[in-house]
Design a protein around this motif. Sequence first.
Motif, PDB file in Angstrom:
ATOM      1  N   VAL A 138     -30.827 -86.079 -11.714  1.00  0.00           N
ATOM      2  CA  VAL A 138     -31.703 -85.531 -10.671  1.00  0.00           C
ATOM      3  C   VAL A 138     -32.715 -84.570 -11.313  1.00  0.00           C
ATOM      4  N   CYS A 139     -33.731 -85.138 -11.899  1.00  0.00           N
ATOM      5  CA  CYS A 139     -34.738 -84.390 -12.653  1.00  0.00           C
ATOM      6  C   CYS A 139     -36.047 -85.171 -12.633  1.00  0.00           C
ATOM      7  N   PRO A 140     -37.171 -84.551 -12.334  1.00  0.00           N
ATOM      8  CA  PRO A 140     -37.314 -83.190 -11.800  1.00  0.00           C
ATOM      9  C   PRO A 140     -36.894 -83.157 -10.317  1.00  0.00           C
ATOM     10  N   ARG A 158     -40.080 -90.563 -14.037  1.00  0.00           N
ATOM     11  CA  ARG A 158     -39.277 -89.354 -13.981  1.00  0.00           C
ATOM     12  C   ARG A 158     -38.036 -89.537 -14.854  1.00  0.00           C
ATOM     13  N   HIS A 159     -37.473 -88.441 -15.274  1.00  0.00           N
ATOM     14  CA  HIS A 159     -36.182 -88.499 -15.955  1.00  0.00           C
ATOM     15  C   HIS A 159     -35.197 -89.287 -15.072  1.00  0.00           C
ATOM     16  N   TYR A 160     -35.292 -89.047 -13.774  1.00  0.00           N
ATOM     17  CA  TYR A 160     -34.443 -89.755 -12.809  1.00  0.00           C
ATOM     18  C   TYR A 160     -34.552 -91.279 -12.959  1.00  0.00           C
ATOM     19  N   ILE A 202     -41.271 -87.409 -17.206  1.00  0.00           N
ATOM     20  CA  ILE A 202     -41.492 -86.097 -16.601  1.00  0.00           C
ATOM     21  C   ILE A 202     -40.163 -85.445 -16.212  1.00  0.00           C
ATOM     22  N   HIS A 203     -40.014 -84.185 -16.593  1.00  0.00           N
ATOM     23  CA  HIS A 203     -38.807 -83.405 -16.303  1.00  0.00           C
ATOM     24  C   HIS A 203     -39.175 -82.083 -15.634  1.00  0.00           C
ATOM     25  N   TYR A 204     -38.156 -81.379 -15.172  1.00  0.00           N
ATOM     26  CA  TYR A 204     -38.326 -79.957 -14.903  1.00  0.00           C
ATOM     27  C   TYR A 204     -37.245 -79.213 -15.668  1.00  0.00           C
TER      28      TYR A 204
END
Length: 271
Positions: free
Chosen positions: A138-140, A130-132, A25-27
């Motif tokens: 630092v995403c999302p 998360r991408h993190y 998951i990203h933003y």
Amino acid sequence: MQIIKDLTNINYSKGNNRKIKYIVIHYVGAVSTARNNASYFKNTYRGASAHYFVDDNEIVQVVEDKDVSWHCGADKYYCEARNSNSIGIEMCCYKKNGKLDISNKIVDKTIELVKELMKKYNIDVNHVVRHYDVSHKVCPAPFVNDENRWNEFKKRLGQAPFKNTTVLEWQKVMNKCYGCELAEDNSYGPDSRAKANNYYLYYEKGKSVIVNDHVKFIQNRLIKKGFSCGESGADKSYGPDTRDAVKAFQKANGLEVDGYVGAETTELLLK
Ligand SMILES: [Zn+2]
């Protein structure tokens, strides 16, 4: 669920029968729409991409699931997710008090999309990251800066175990009814889910009606939540009245309305 396809011609690699193990998951990190992003990645080489972009109104697919999008490549990795074994989903952003944020509507839609992909590719909630979590980027950002939002997101994917004394009562009833050796640990986790699915309740005309304490337990939960099981109340018998109560409960809770009490319906009845 409606997904618009606007595939990139250039920003992806062929999948070669890849096995999809993760959802990342990203933003987007800027204010834009799903369609804006699709056109950005369409024909010009960007050295980046993702499978899906979600905004308030639409979900646009830019890379086919079977192919590899370029969303989480890094020099150093902190989990096993890679571009080659994952699907990347980008949530679009808006600005709130000068800061980028993700709307509730987009979160809702992303959850719906993730659930569908989890089902399709048999991915459990521990493989939604998360991408993190992949590269420490630092995403999302809203889900990295506020861990609670990420926990809530995961919880809503429906598989995080939860604990309460109702779960314990239910586990005891299941063990008594079916001798299914569930740990009586208050926790509605994978084992409890599996048993709820193995011993699901249903009513079908012309088939014998299920009568036992499991039914009675479920009827009592329905009644407690305000759904009538008919004149005879919690009578241990899973007849049409109880089935209709289950359907009404499912409808009210956004579940599939089928009158079957499996893992998902049980979960919400125990909460
Ligand atoms: Zn990202």
